[in-house]
Design a protein around this motif. Structure first.
Motif, PDB file in Angstrom:
ATOM      1  N   VAL A   1      85.759 -46.789  22.026  1.00 46.84           N
ATOM      2  CA  VAL A   1      87.646 -46.695  20.967  1.00 46.84           C
ATOM      3  C   VAL A   1      87.156 -47.882  20.686  1.00 46.84           C
ATOM      4  O   VAL A   1      87.758 -48.041  19.497  1.00 46.84           O
ATOM      5  N   ALA A   2      86.897 -49.251  21.079  1.00 45.96           N
ATOM      6  CA  ALA A   2      87.038 -50.399  20.020  1.00 45.96           C
ATOM      7  C   ALA A   2      86.012 -49.997  19.060  1.00 45.96           C
ATOM      8  O   ALA A   2      86.568 -50.342  18.308  1.00 45.96           O
ATOM      9  N   LYS A   3      85.209 -49.544  18.996  1.00 43.35           N
ATOM     10  CA  LYS A   3      84.075 -49.019  18.055  1.00 43.35           C
ATOM     11  C   LYS A   3      84.735 -48.673  16.775  1.00 43.35           C
ATOM     12  O   LYS A   3      84.580 -48.702  15.757  1.00 43.35           O
ATOM     13  N   LYS A   4      85.334 -47.135  17.291  1.00 43.44           N
ATOM     14  CA  LYS A   4      86.044 -46.759  16.517  1.00 43.44           C
ATOM     15  C   LYS A   4      87.448 -47.106  16.089  1.00 43.44           C
ATOM     16  O   LYS A   4      87.044 -46.256  14.552  1.00 43.44           O
ATOM     17  N   LEU A   5      87.889 -47.827  16.453  1.00 42.41           N
ATOM     18  CA  LEU A   5      89.562 -48.705  15.865  1.00 42.41           C
ATOM     19  C   LEU A   5      88.594 -49.044  14.782  1.00 42.41           C
ATOM     20  O   LEU A   5      89.215 -49.569  13.492  1.00 42.41           O
ATOM     21  N   MET A   6      87.632 -50.472  14.877  1.00 36.03           N
ATOM     22  CA  MET A   6      87.340 -50.998  13.931  1.00 36.03           C
ATOM     23  C   MET A   6      86.858 -50.594  12.541  1.00 36.03           C
ATOM     24  O   MET A   6      86.780 -50.869  11.611  1.00 36.03           O
ATOM     25  N   ALA A   7      86.436 -49.709  12.816  1.00 38.47           N
ATOM     26  CA  ALA A   7      86.042 -48.493  12.079  1.00 38.47           C
ATOM     27  C   ALA A   7      86.562 -47.817  11.216  1.00 38.47           C
ATOM     28  O   ALA A   7      86.467 -48.152   9.573  1.00 38.47           O
ATOM     29  N   LEU A   8      87.764 -47.305  11.418  1.00 40.31           N
ATOM     30  CA  LEU A   8      88.793 -47.052  11.572  1.00 40.31           C
ATOM     31  C   LEU A   8      89.755 -47.735  10.391  1.00 40.31           C
ATOM     32  O   LEU A   8      89.751 -47.764   9.234  1.00 40.31           O
TER      33      LEU A   8
END
Ligand code: ZN
Length: 289
Positions: free
Chosen positions: A143-150
């Motif tokens: 989820v950290a990865k997805k939020l940074m990309a978002l």
């Protein structure tokens, strides 16, 4: 110019003897403010707004657990009347348990998506955070990865309470590898990453910003800047911001003293650098007029 006058007026109203002649006296942008659930009863809206107003705080990055606190600040006519601009961020936490699990909890990603879709009465959310990583390897949680990309895709700022290792890991998780994302490093490393390491990260990531609450080694005798931090602030006057970090109610009780402390060391800088760190950097980042 109007802001100069308002800030000076607010400080004049606060009474004599509050500021020393050399202290910074212009407007402040509080880039790290929480209006959490437990603060709202002892410190209702008129109370927190009065604290901002009498300290010349004219804009805030608000992020609250849960997000209702930020929405209350953003939507109240009292906020507008107090001359405070709210830059709302989505807090990732519903409760304390989320602090240690958000980076792998898919429901947090859904919460962020839903909040972004809803926005606030003051307009859309402008950022994500503050989030915490007590173990830097969790920067690679799904989820950290997805939020940074978002964040990079949607041009959202990120307020991250992490160590220097996690800065590199979070940046690596964006499509631009950290060249385009607006990451605000809460406390500029609360664990006290050396000034040289901060310098290295600022060089590596041109949009990385440092927020200065709780920063170890920042101030020395008499609340003035320590030499190596004075040097770093002067090297990067466009990259730092101040913040209250009202994470517990005690920080609200001492809000006056916190802001006075900032004014003391800001007064130790050339006026242009002081104004940038106090106000301009946050105002520019979020288009606050
Ligand atoms: Zn905080």
């Amino acid at each position: 110019m109007a802001r100069h006058v308002l800030a000076a007026l607010a400080l004049a109203l606060a009474g004599p003897g509050v500021l020393h002649a050399a202290d910074y006296s212009g407007p402040l942008f509080d880039a790290h403010l929480h209006y959490n659930e437990e603060a709202q009863s002892p410190h209702p809206l008129p109370d927190v707004l009065a604290r901002m107003q009498r300290n010349g705080v004219e804009a805030i990055v608000s992020n609250s657990r849960p997000n209702d606190g930020t929405k209350a600040l953003a939507s109240s006519p009292l906020t507008r009347a107090a001359g405070v601009t709210v830059v709302p961020f989505v807090r990732l936490y519903r409760d304390r348990a989320d602090y240690d699990n958000w980076f792998r909890d898919e429901s947090i990603y859904e919460l962020v998506q839903a909040e972004l879709a809803r926005g606030t009465a003051a307009g859309p959310f402008r950022g994500i955070g503050e989030f915490h990583l007590y173990d830097s390897t969790n920067a690679n949680g799904p989820v950290a990865k997805k939020l940074m990309a978002l964040a990079e895709e949607r041009n959202l700022a990120v307020l991250a309470h992490v160590d220097d290792v996690a800065i590199d890991l979070l940046m690596a998780n964006t499509p631009s590898k950290g060249q385009k994302v607006r990451l605000i490093w809460a406390h500029t490393g609360i664990g006290g990453a050396p000034a040289a390491r901060v310098d290295q990260l600022f060089t590596r990531y041109p949009l990385l910003m440092g927020e200065l609450s709780y920063r170890p080694g920042l101030t020395c005798d008499g609340g003035k800047l320590c030499p190596e931090w004075r040097e770093l602030l002067l090297k990067y006057p466009a990259r730092f911001m101040i913040g209250s970090d009202t994470w517990v109610n005690q920080r609200w009780q001492y809000y006056d003293e916190l802001m006075k402390g900032y004014r003391t060391w800001l007064g130790d800088l050339p006026p242009d650098a002081a104004r940038r760190i106090a106000w301009e950097n946050g105002a520019t980042l979020f288009g606050v007029k």
